[in-house]
Design an enzyme around this catalytic site. Structure first.
Site, PDB file in Angstrom:
ATOM      1  N   GLY A  40      14.123   4.592  41.731  1.00  8.38           N
ATOM      2  CA  GLY A  40      14.947   3.718  42.516  1.00  8.38           C
ATOM      3  C   GLY A  40      15.711   2.712  41.803  1.00  8.38           C
ATOM      4  N   GLY A  42      17.414  -0.078  43.241  1.00  7.85           N
ATOM      5  CA  GLY A  42      17.374  -1.448  43.999  1.00  7.85           C
ATOM      6  C   GLY A  42      17.426  -2.557  43.074  1.00  7.85           C
ATOM      7  CG  LEU A  43      18.031  -6.643  44.415  1.00 10.50           C
ATOM      8  CD1 LEU A  43      17.755  -7.861  45.235  1.00 10.50           C
ATOM      9  CD2 LEU A  43      19.028  -6.942  43.502  1.00 10.50           C
ATOM     10  N   GLY A  45      14.377  -1.613  40.811  1.00  8.46           N
ATOM     11  CA  GLY A  45      14.440  -0.679  39.991  1.00  8.46           C
ATOM     12  C   GLY A  45      15.748  -0.695  38.967  1.00  8.46           C
ATOM     13  CG  HIS A 266      15.167 -10.834  61.027  1.00  6.28           C
ATOM     14  ND1 HIS A 266      15.956 -11.763  61.898  1.00  6.28           N
ATOM     15  CD2 HIS A 266      15.076 -11.419  59.700  1.00  6.28           C
ATOM     16  CE1 HIS A 266      16.393 -12.651  61.112  1.00  6.28           C
ATOM     17  NE2 HIS A 266      16.202 -12.437  59.772  1.00  6.28           N
ATOM     18  NE  ARG A 330      12.948 -13.847  58.327  1.00  2.00           N
ATOM     19  CZ  ARG A 330      13.429 -13.497  57.370  1.00  2.00           C
ATOM     20  NH1 ARG A 330      12.734 -12.370  57.001  1.00  2.00           N
ATOM     21  NH2 ARG A 330      14.346 -13.767  56.656  1.00  2.00           N
ATOM     22  CG  HIS A 401      14.074  -7.911  58.267  1.00  2.00           C
ATOM     23  ND1 HIS A 401      15.623  -7.526  57.850  1.00  2.00           N
ATOM     24  CD2 HIS A 401      14.067  -8.694  57.371  1.00  2.00           C
ATOM     25  CE1 HIS A 401      15.971  -8.105  56.990  1.00  2.00           C
ATOM     26  NE2 HIS A 401      15.155  -8.976  56.698  1.00  2.00           N
ATOM     27  NE  ARG A 435      11.019 -10.024  52.950  1.00  4.07           N
ATOM     28  CZ  ARG A 435      12.281 -10.663  53.226  1.00  4.07           C
ATOM     29  NH1 ARG A 435      12.605 -11.765  52.663  1.00  4.07           N
ATOM     30  NH2 ARG A 435      12.995 -10.117  54.079  1.00  4.07           N
TER      31      ARG A 435
HETATM   32  C1  LIG Z   1      19.506  -6.386  56.517  1.00  6.44           C
HETATM   33  C2  LIG Z   1      18.571  -6.821  55.609  1.00  6.44           C
HETATM   34  C3  LIG Z   1      18.705  -8.148  54.857  1.00  6.44           C
HETATM   35  C4  LIG Z   1      18.051  -8.876  54.228  1.00  6.44           C
HETATM   36  N1  LIG Z   1      18.032 -10.101  53.602  1.00  6.44           N
HETATM   37  C5  LIG Z   1      17.315 -10.548  52.572  1.00  6.44           C
HETATM   38  C6  LIG Z   1      17.691 -12.053  52.056  1.00  6.44           C
HETATM   39  O1  LIG Z   1      18.690 -12.491  52.520  1.00  6.44           O
HETATM   40  N2  LIG Z   1      16.897 -12.266  51.171  1.00  6.44           N
HETATM   41  C7  LIG Z   1      15.879 -11.682  50.726  1.00  6.44           C
HETATM   42  O2  LIG Z   1      15.070 -12.061  49.914  1.00  6.44           O
HETATM   43  N3  LIG Z   1      15.565 -10.288  51.173  1.00  6.44           N
HETATM   44  C8  LIG Z   1      16.440  -9.811  52.184  1.00  6.44           C
HETATM   45  N4  LIG Z   1      15.984  -8.625  52.618  1.00  6.44           N
HETATM   46  C9  LIG Z   1      14.931  -7.905  51.905  1.00  6.44           C
HETATM   47  C10 LIG Z   1      15.604  -7.010  50.667  1.00  6.44           C
HETATM   48  O3  LIG Z   1      16.791  -6.695  50.844  1.00  6.44           O
HETATM   49  C11 LIG Z   1      14.475  -6.046  50.368  1.00  6.44           C
HETATM   50  O4  LIG Z   1      13.393  -6.439  50.544  1.00  6.44           O
HETATM   51  C12 LIG Z   1      14.645  -5.466  48.911  1.00  6.44           C
HETATM   52  O5  LIG Z   1      16.260  -5.621  48.602  1.00  6.44           O
HETATM   53  C13 LIG Z   1      14.071  -4.308  48.448  1.00  6.44           C
HETATM   54  O6  LIG Z   1      14.571  -4.104  47.243  1.00  6.44           O
HETATM   55  P1  LIG Z   1      13.927  -2.931  46.120  1.00  6.44           P
HETATM   56  O7  LIG Z   1      14.492  -2.863  44.956  1.00  6.44           O
HETATM   57  O8  LIG Z   1      12.576  -2.984  46.279  1.00  6.44           O
HETATM   58  O9  LIG Z   1      14.218  -1.400  47.074  1.00  6.44           O
HETATM   59  P2  LIG Z   1      15.624  -1.024  47.728  1.00  6.44           P
HETATM   60  O10 LIG Z   1      16.645  -1.883  47.403  1.00  6.44           O
HETATM   61  O11 LIG Z   1      15.229  -0.336  49.116  1.00  6.44           O
HETATM   62  O12 LIG Z   1      15.731   0.278  46.709  1.00  6.44           O
HETATM   63  C14 LIG Z   1      15.198   1.505  46.879  1.00  6.44           C
HETATM   64  C15 LIG Z   1      15.634   2.517  45.654  1.00  6.44           C
HETATM   65  O13 LIG Z   1      14.846   3.633  45.775  1.00  6.44           O
HETATM   66  C16 LIG Z   1      15.473   4.774  45.823  1.00  6.44           C
HETATM   67  N5  LIG Z   1      14.432   5.659  46.585  1.00  6.44           N
HETATM   68  C17 LIG Z   1      13.974   5.639  47.708  1.00  6.44           C
HETATM   69  N6  LIG Z   1      13.343   6.549  47.961  1.00  6.44           N
HETATM   70  C18 LIG Z   1      13.428   7.469  46.863  1.00  6.44           C
HETATM   71  C19 LIG Z   1      12.753   8.637  46.674  1.00  6.44           C
HETATM   72  N7  LIG Z   1      11.721   9.042  47.304  1.00  6.44           N
HETATM   73  N8  LIG Z   1      13.316   9.471  45.533  1.00  6.44           N
HETATM   74  C20 LIG Z   1      14.098   8.696  44.873  1.00  6.44           C
HETATM   75  N9  LIG Z   1      14.850   7.526  44.813  1.00  6.44           N
HETATM   76  C21 LIG Z   1      14.065   6.687  46.060  1.00  6.44           C
HETATM   77  C22 LIG Z   1      16.838   4.311  46.821  1.00  6.44           C
HETATM   78  O14 LIG Z   1      17.474   5.299  46.179  1.00  6.44           O
HETATM   79  C23 LIG Z   1      17.089   3.026  46.161  1.00  6.44           C
HETATM   80  O15 LIG Z   1      17.853   3.013  44.897  1.00  6.44           O
HETATM   81  C24 LIG Z   1      16.867  -8.210  53.555  1.00  6.44           C
HETATM   82  C25 LIG Z   1      16.570  -6.790  54.052  1.00  6.44           C
HETATM   83  C26 LIG Z   1      17.568  -6.016  55.104  1.00  6.44           C
HETATM   84  C27 LIG Z   1      17.322  -4.743  55.399  1.00  6.44           C
END
Ligand SMILES: Cc1cc2nc3c(=O)[nH]c(=O)nc-3n(C[C@H](O)[C@H](O)[C@H](O)COP(=O)(O)OP(=O)(O)OC[C@H]3O[C@@H](n4cnc5c(N)ncnc54)[C@H](O)[C@@H]3O)c2cc1C
Ligand code: HEM
Ligand code: FES
Lengths: 637, 213, 254
Positions: A40, A42-43, A45, A266, A330, A401, A435
């Site tokens: 992953g 995302g933020l 990973g 949400h 929410r 959400h 949350r």
């Molecule tokens: C529309 C929206 C608005 C939001 N706004 C806010 C906000 O304003 N403030 C706030 O604090 N939070 C907000 N959130 C929540 C927040 O964005 C998420 O909870 C957070 O970004 C999750 O980050 P993460 O790094 O855990 O996962 P993600 O960013 O979901 O990253 C997951 C990663 O894992 C990888 N991955 C997934 N499954 C697999 C697999 N099986 N094999 C290989 N790779 C995989 C993906 O490719 C990706 O790189 C919002 C969410 C949404 C949906």
């Protein structure tokens, strides 16, 4: 099995410092001998992979998308919290800690949440140093806003694209390490299994989404940062590729799954408008600062909103919650919207929407002021719906959400499998049953930048890690199983598409395990899921081959896991005999229709252990001990 | 000196050479047009301007060599860019549609450029590399423009030159990094005015001469 | 109000990078005008699947215009005809009943077609890896408010940083140049004081990598700016050029 959260001793505010000091260190020269798999980008990973590589570890990083920069975190709009107290409004680590614990309806661990508050300020420092262009005041200092009903202004933001900017910051740090050769980047790879050797997490099996090859990768530890599972509902605000596969596969290998029924709905999303709909779009919560929520007083009133006189409108949030009005949390706002629609008062073509009206705000402040605050949101709304919110009230409806539940982790963010760490939305750790706005970004980055770099060292220092190779049977068997599963999916060749089945699953969960739940519905959902699952394995049609790009096959694999996982969600919901946060069981509510917690019997984390195919999962309990806050009932009247 | 070659050899460096040489041409065009205005003064005025110019001796040679160098740079770099740009999209689109960014001037730069090269060669052969011992420059010019085909060709060439600089001028500023929200509209306007001056200013000369001839 | 339309699609189908592709014609009937373009493709794909054919492969993820994963050339326009809109945010109400729509992948030497409408844009990542970052490690950074940054500069940096890396600028550029993408990152970091210390090194490395990746040269045709779903301005290209000349002629960077 005893769930040891490994919470350090000492006073709350000193636990993290003390723990960092007590963790054994790895000699800098030895760090390069360890290889860490981070799944992953995302933020969580992205920040983890970059920070671990900076320390000298060798990192392998994986994501589904074509580049790490597109992880779902990119879509977060609102902002990120930090207890900087830049606004001099009496914010502090303690206040952020308290708000988060209370917002989570007292179902999160004190020590974790306090640590989150403590490192929140560092996150902002780090991001600014990376060149994240946060909003600023004319004087050149950082701007803040109050978000999600918080009493202090502690939310940092970058226009309506905070998640994007934070992720691009982490991505830039990651890119730097890729260029330095410390991170090996594997894009378009989907993790389909976790490999244990001697009970330790030592590798993963991934499918190369371009060639279709099943690949095995070894490492000394595996860090899962694979996000949340909201897409189990088919329609959610999450990106299309969000899935539970990685977490669920880890669960099947022995990692416990905590609180799966804690999902967040949400209130301000653009309503569903047809069966073809593929995902839902969130409209920032900030809209409720000026918009007034209403429905017609009479069920079935199909007049256009401007034809409905003031006396025949029901501003139900203002009526029921005079002091918080439209700004209730929410879950409260969402449940009330559903309740109105259930009474037949919903508006729009489908009757599944309520108005969010800016008429009064425009009359009061003028169109320009409203346009300045919400211009881009209004534009986005108009793009999608072709309605102009300056003239016609917006229509909104709740949507799934975020998922608070996730793999169980201890204070070190390690799951019940040694060497398997879980970060970000994929773990269950910090948000309890609900949350607060702007705290998921904070948690993801806290985990990745400031927690895992220390705690993983502690694990390495104490663990025996014999060399492993991908030729070992553990790996070859796992790869073989993955291959068999893929081939099986392709061979069914039935009569329903993957999306069709996924949509049905989503409907089941939305109706029976969504905003309001009851025992009869949950029990029914369980049987419905079971029969849908059997139908899937007999009647799904997955076209194409497994030897090249096959997006139907990718989705089929994810839906297969959702079909398993959803049952766990329902079981968890049935077992939690109380209402709290995002979990609202109609049998447990106050006279004011608020969630009624049962702190005596359910002040715990429910952690589920996989018992084998067809067997009921095994329940484990981590009691939650509150030494620093008093458990209170929320009231927004 | 590798840094120098690296910088100029890069995509942006090549554009820098185009911009500097192109802008110099624009400067040359201004001077050339100013000189040509003597035609309106009649035969003697124009001839004495020419004599004056040639009396500058080595300075003229230096300017000519400078122009030749710039021409080589502009033409060779332009050709390289054109070739590279063709290569960068081996498989073309079946449907092409502009989003509104390009103009006729910008879309035709390589072609108007190539035409201008041919024109300049022709022009030099006609009026520069000719034996002027027995005939004044004014007579050469007016003799040429007594043929209507000549007039048409020259007018056309000047319109094309106008087209080339209509994009070229502002583009050179953009390439050099001179893009500021406050000034860019002025530069854009200047490009338009300049292209009209080039087109009309030069273009009217052959017509005028053919009329008085 | 919802209505439905019927369309003829001419879609580029190409099984793999090596194979030769071509257009196939499909009929999309009863398409609700409330659908997004990708939802329309979903409907076509569901039908193809049930007809025993392979669905059309196309990239997408967020479906709300921010991840930059989607994108095709629709009737000659990257991301379709709407200004400032990604393909996933393009709605079918912008088409009329009976329209024929040609759908092609983004085309550039630097972007290989992987399958159908999916392309490989990793060249853009390579450019970022060459220098699109501030070289700070985690920890040890000064307080976020230690360096005031004027609102004007912060806003400009944000304008540039809004890039979603979709590659539409490359797709739309007659020369398949990546200047808008590269300049957006160079600009963001050149504007901010945090990015200044390595500005010269950054711009040199990024431009050289961009050239190596096989993108075309910029002819200032402004198609990128006109097509960019985030409406990123070519003033960023001018800024990058300035930075590049400064670095090339007046800094120690070789
Ligand atoms: C529309 C929206 C608005 C939001 N706004 C806010 C906000 O304003 N403030 C706030 O604090 N939070 C907000 N959130 C929540 C927040 O964005 C998420 O909870 C957070 O970004 C999750 O980050 P993460 O790094 O855990 O996962 P993600 O960013 O979901 O990253 C997951 C990663 O894992 C990888 N991955 C997934 N499954 C697999 C697999 N099986 N094999 C290989 N790779 C995989 C993906 O490719 C990706 O790189 C919002 C969410 C949404 C949906
Ligand atoms: C009077 C003569 C000419 C003038 C005043 C002139 C001027 C200019 C200017 C100012 C530019 C813009 C540079 C930039 O974008 O930075 C330009 C570009 C160009 N010129 Fe010329 N030019 C002339 C002749 C020619 C000739 C003879 C050629 C021929 C081969 C040519 C080919 C080009 C090309 C291809 C470009 C575009 C380069 C690109 O943007 O990729 N020009 N010219
Ligand atoms: S799918 Fe994310 S931008 Fe279109």
């Amino acid at each position: 099995m005893h769930l040891d959260a490994k919470i350090p001793g000492g006073p709350l505010a000193e636990k993290w410092d003390r723990h960092k000091f007590e963790l054994k260190l790895i000699n800098p020269a030895n760090k390069r001998k360890f290889e860490i798999i981070v799944v992953g980008t995302g933020l969580a990973g992205g920040s983890a992979a970059a920070s671990l590589a900076e320390l000298g570890y060798n990192v392998k990083s994986y994501c589904i998308q074509d580049t790490p920069r597109r992880a779902h975190s990119i879509a977060a709009q609102g902002g990120i919290n930090a207890s900087k107290n830049y606004q001099n409004d009496a914010d502090s680590d303690r206040r952020l800690f308290y708000d988060t614990i209370k917002g989570g309806d007292f179902r999160a661990r004190e020590a974790n949440v306090y640590r989150l508050a403590q490192v929140s300020g560092n996150i902002i420092d780090q991001c600014v140093a990376q060149g994240v262009p946060f909003a600023r005041e004319y004087g050149g200092l950082l701007a803040n806003r109050s978000f999600g009903g918080a009493q202090v202004s502690r939310t940092f933001y970058a226009r309506g694209q905070t998640g994007q900017q934070l992720l691009l910051g982490a991505y830039s740090a990651l890119s730097r390490q890729i260029a330095a050769g410390k991170v090996q980047m594997f894009t378009r790879r989907e993790m389909v299994d976790l490999v244990l050797v001697n009970g330790q997490a030592r590798g993963i099996v991934v499918r190369n989404l371009i060639t279709g090859d099943i690949e095995t990768h070894t490492g000394d530890a595996v860090v899962l940062c694979t996000g949340g599972y909201a897409n189990v509902f088919f329609l959610s605000t999450n990106a299309m590729a969000c899935n539970v596969t990685a977490s669920y596969r880890a669960y099947m290998k022995g990692a416990m799954f905590a609180n799966p029924c804690f999902t967040q709905i949400h209130p301000t999303c653009i309503p569903v408008h047809g069966t073809y709909q593929s995902k839902l779009t969130l409209m920032s919560e900030s809209l409720r600062n000026d918009g007034r929520v209403w429905v017609p007083k009479n069920a079935g009133d199909k007049r256009s909103p401007d034809q409905i006189p003031e006396t025949e409108r029901d501003y139900f949030l203002e009526r029921k919650y005079p002091s918080f009005g439209n700004l209730v949390p929410r879950d409260v706002a969402s449940r009330n919207a559903k309740e109105q629609c259930d009474q037949g008062k919903g508006v729009g073509e489908t009757g599944l929407a309520v108005y969010l009206d800016f008429r009064d705000a425009i009359n009061r402040d003028g169109k320009d002021v409203i346009a300045q605050k919400y211009g881009n949101l209004f534009q986005m709304y108009e793009k999608i719906t072709a309605d102009n919110p300056y003239e016609k009230p917006m229509m909104i409806y709740p949507a799934v959400h975020y998922t608070m539940g996730g793999l169980w982790v201890d204070y070190n963010l390690m799951s019940t499998i040694p060497g398997l760490f879980v970060l970000g939305e994929a773990n269950f750790s910090d948000h309890g049953a609900n949350r607060l706005g702007a705290s998921a970004l904070m948690q993801g980055l806290a985990d990745g930048y400031f927690v895992i770099p220390y705690t993983i060292g502690g694990y390495f220092a104490g663990a025996k890690l014999p060399k492993v190779s991908a030729d070992q049977t553990e790996f070859t068997i796992a790869a073989k199983e993955a291959d068999i599963r893929t081939k099986r999916l392709l061979s069914i060749n039935g009569k329903r598409t993957v999306d069709d089945i996924h949509r049905e699953l989503g409907n089941i969960l939305w109706n029976y395990c969504g905003m309001a739940r009851n025992d009869a519905g949950l029990t029914k959902a369980r049987t419905l899921i079971q029969s849908l699952r059997s139908e899937f394995w007999e009647n799904v049609r997955v076209p194409g081959s497994d030897k090249d790009i096959n997006q139907s096959l990718e989705r089929a694999g994810r839906v297969a896991d959702f079909l398993e996982f959803s049952e766990l969600m329902v079981v968890d919901a049935l077992t939690r005999r109380e209402s709290c946060g995002g979990h609202f069981n109609e049998a447990f509510q106050t006279e004011e229709n608020e969630a009624r917690r049962d702190d005596e019997n359910f002040c715990h984390v429910a952690a589920w252990e996989y018992a084998g195919e067809g067997k009921d999962p095994v329940f484990h309990k981590e009691p939650l001990v509150f030494e620093n806050v008093k458990l209170t009932q929320r009231s927004y009247k | 000196m590798s840094w120098f070659v690296n910088t100029l050899g890069s995509s942006i460096g090549k554009k820098l050479m185009m911009a500097i040489s192109g802008l110099s041409f624009c400067g040359f065009l201004v001077a050339h047009l100013a000189g040509n205005l003597f035609i309106y003064g009649g035969r003697d005025a124009f001839n004495s301007y020419a004599t004056h110019l040639h009396s500058l001796g080595p300075l003229v040679t230096i300017a000519e060599l400078g122009l030749l160098t710039l021409a080589l740079i502009h033409v060779l770099t332009g050709a390289t860019l054109f070739y590279e740009n063709l290569q960068s999209r081996p498989q073309r689109y079946a449907v092409n549609k502009s989003a509104g960014g390009r103009t006729i001037g910008s879309a035709t730069m390589p072609y108007t450029g190539a035409f201008l090269l041919l024109f300049v060669i022709f022009h030099l052969l006609n009026f520069h590399f000719v034996d002027k011992t027995h005939i004044t420059i004014f007579d050469i010019v007016s003799k040429s423009f007594s043929h209507p085909a000549y007039v048409v060709f020259y007018v056309l060439a000047m319109i094309i030159a106008g087209l080339h600089v209509s994009h070229g001028l502002w583009s050179a500023f953009q390439t050099l990094g001179a893009n500021h929200p406050k000034y860019m509209p002025i530069i854009m306007m200047l490009s338009l005015v300049f292209s009209l001056i080039v087109g009309i200013g030069f273009g009217f000369l052959p017509i005028y001469i053919s009329l008085i001839a | 109000m919802t209505k439905t339309i019927n369309l003829t699609l001419k879609v580029w189908r190409q099984p793999s990078t090596e194979s030769k592709g071509g257009f196939e014609t499909y009929h999309a009937s009863d398409i609700s005008t409330d659908m997004s373009f990708l939802e329309m493709l979903d409907v076509v794909n569901e039908k193809l699947t049930m007809d025993g054919k392979e669905p059309i492969a196309f990239d997408h993820d967020c479906r709300e215009g921010i991840c930059g994963q989607c994108g095709s050339v629709v009737n000659g326009r990257a991301h379709g005809p709407e200004k400032g809109t990604t393909l996933c945010q393009l709605h079918m109400r912008h088409f009329s009943d009976g329209d024929t729509i040609a759908i092609e992948p983004f085309r550039a030497r630097a972007f290989k077609v992987l399958k159908d409408l999916m392309v490989d844009r990793s060249a853009l990542d390579k450019v970022i890896q060459a220098g699109g970052y501030v070289s700070v490690n985690t920890g040890g950074t000064p307080d976020a408010n230690a360096i005031p940054i004027s609102k004007e500069i912060a806003d400009k940096a944000m304008d540039a940083a809004a890039c979603i890396g979709c590659g539409a600028c490359v797709a739309a550029c007659p020369n398949a140049s990546a200047m808008l993408f590269v300049s957006a990152k160079v600009s963001q970091l050149a504007l901010l004081p945090q990015g200044r210390p390595e500005a010269a090194r950054r711009v040199t490395a990024m431009v050289r990598t961009m050239d190596r990746m096989g993108f075309g040269n910029c002819s200032n045709e402004r198609e990128c700016e006109a097509e960019c779903p985030k409406e990123i301005s070519i003033t960023n290209i001018a800024r990058m050029n300035r930075e590049f000349f400064k670095a090339g002629f007046f800094s120690a960077v070789k």
